[in-house]
Design an enzyme around this catalytic site. Sequence first.
Site, PDB file in Angstrom:
ATOM      1  N   VAL A   7      54.742  42.889  42.621  1.00 20.66           N
ATOM      2  CA  VAL A   7      53.734  42.879  43.677  1.00 20.66           C
ATOM      3  C   VAL A   7      52.379  43.278  43.105  1.00 20.66           C
ATOM      4  CG1 VAL A   7      53.094  43.744  45.948  1.00 20.66           C
ATOM      5  CG2 VAL A   7      55.509  43.533  45.330  1.00 20.66           C
ATOM      6  N   GLY A   8      51.442  42.328  43.099  1.00 17.69           N
ATOM      7  CA  GLY A   8      50.074  42.609  42.680  1.00 17.69           C
ATOM      8  C   GLY A   8      49.169  42.722  43.886  1.00 17.69           C
ATOM      9  N   ASN A   9      47.904  43.036  43.647  1.00 17.89           N
ATOM     10  CA  ASN A   9      46.962  43.204  44.752  1.00 17.89           C
ATOM     11  C   ASN A   9      46.677  41.898  45.482  1.00 17.89           C
ATOM     12  OD1 ASN A   9      46.029  46.104  44.676  1.00 17.89           O
ATOM     13  ND2 ASN A   9      45.668  45.529  42.551  1.00 17.89           N
ATOM     14  N   SER A  10      46.715  40.777  44.763  1.00 13.10           N
ATOM     15  CA  SER A  10      46.426  39.482  45.381  1.00 13.10           C
ATOM     16  C   SER A  10      47.670  38.631  45.577  1.00 13.10           C
ATOM     17  CB  SER A  10      45.422  38.696  44.526  1.00 13.10           C
ATOM     18  OG  SER A  10      44.198  39.380  44.421  1.00 13.10           O
ATOM     19  N   VAL A  13      54.644  37.839  42.616  1.00 12.41           N
ATOM     20  CA  VAL A  13      55.389  36.899  41.781  1.00 12.41           C
ATOM     21  C   VAL A  13      56.874  37.214  41.910  1.00 12.41           C
ATOM     22  CG1 VAL A  13      55.715  35.964  39.468  1.00 12.41           C
ATOM     23  CG2 VAL A  13      53.454  36.755  40.182  1.00 12.41           C
ATOM     24  N   GLY A 107      50.010  51.980  35.985  1.00 13.98           N
ATOM     25  CA  GLY A 107      50.533  51.044  36.966  1.00 13.98           C
ATOM     26  C   GLY A 107      51.854  50.429  36.530  1.00 13.98           C
ATOM     27  N   ASP A 109      52.914  47.451  36.907  1.00 18.66           N
ATOM     28  CA  ASP A 109      52.745  46.136  36.299  1.00 18.66           C
ATOM     29  C   ASP A 109      52.446  46.235  34.811  1.00 18.66           C
ATOM     30  OD1 ASP A 109      50.307  47.349  36.935  1.00 18.66           O
ATOM     31  OD2 ASP A 109      49.271  45.427  37.206  1.00 18.66           O
ATOM     32  N   THR A 132      43.773  40.519  39.934  1.00 17.99           N
ATOM     33  CA  THR A 132      42.660  41.014  40.745  1.00 17.99           C
ATOM     34  C   THR A 132      41.742  41.867  39.870  1.00 17.99           C
ATOM     35  OG1 THR A 132      44.129  41.043  42.652  1.00 17.99           O
ATOM     36  CG2 THR A 132      42.064  42.250  42.848  1.00 17.99           C
ATOM     37  N   THR A 184      21.750  26.247  40.566  1.00 15.60           N
ATOM     38  CA  THR A 184      22.192  27.619  40.807  1.00 15.60           C
ATOM     39  C   THR A 184      23.708  27.779  40.728  1.00 15.60           C
ATOM     40  OG1 THR A 184      20.273  28.032  42.195  1.00 15.60           O
ATOM     41  CG2 THR A 184      22.116  29.546  42.441  1.00 15.60           C
TER      42      THR A 184
END
Length: 259
Positions: A7-10, A13, A107, A109, A132, A184
């Site tokens: 589990v990651g912040n975004s 998997v 962490g 991860d 993230t 830009t």
Amino acid sequence: MVLLIDVGNSNMVIGVLKEGKNIAEWRLSTDTKKTSDEYGVHLLQLFSYNNLSTEEVEGVIISSVVPYLMHTLENVIRKYFKVKPLIVGPGIKTGINVKYDNPKELGADRIVNAVAAHELYKKPVIVIDFGTATTFCAITASGDYLGGAICPGIKISARALFEQTAKLPDIRIEKQEKVICKNTVSNIQSGIYFGYVGQVEYIVNKMKEEMKKYDNEEAYVVATGGLARLITNDSEVIDELHPFLTLEGLKIIYEKNKE
């Protein structure tokens, strides 16, 4: 079968392991507002679509950098898979020696990535995880986790530029053919992309220098994470792209602790 969840912040998997081989790999958005039943339905659908049976799952291992989701995920596993999940955290066997000032700060991860890198390569390794946040981890050939560095992720950098300026637009991160661009949007894309490549190369080269006092062999550089492929193509310091390095680490840790 064994269910592997990182589990990651975004993103989340997820992998399924059968007889030592990965037979399925998925990515879900991390959402702390979802209930255990909502996550349960997602997993059931994925299993059904891939003709897999939840009844064959004999073990589950979870690593997470999102504490708020742990209770939810543990409920999911107990309710839908009828097993007690193994959680990567203090007291778990990893096979590496964490040299952090306070190992509890590291962490899950990063621990899992380090375990995978040490077991797979058996040499000094630098792991770059493009998520993230972008994390750099240094592991010696003997399995000492020396530490590393953390930078804002590519998407965070681009989003901050948009949110903190009055006229600059929100952009999609893409590589430009040249650094000098003429509008830009492409200016921002050029700055974010090539700036990030340069950041990665500088940090890795500095880490390699510092790691020389631990090993005679130069560190091998492995990239992983959702945005790894974008940067790997232009970086001269990344030796290998391993998109599912974290799942490999979870598999190794599960085998070390399943008894």
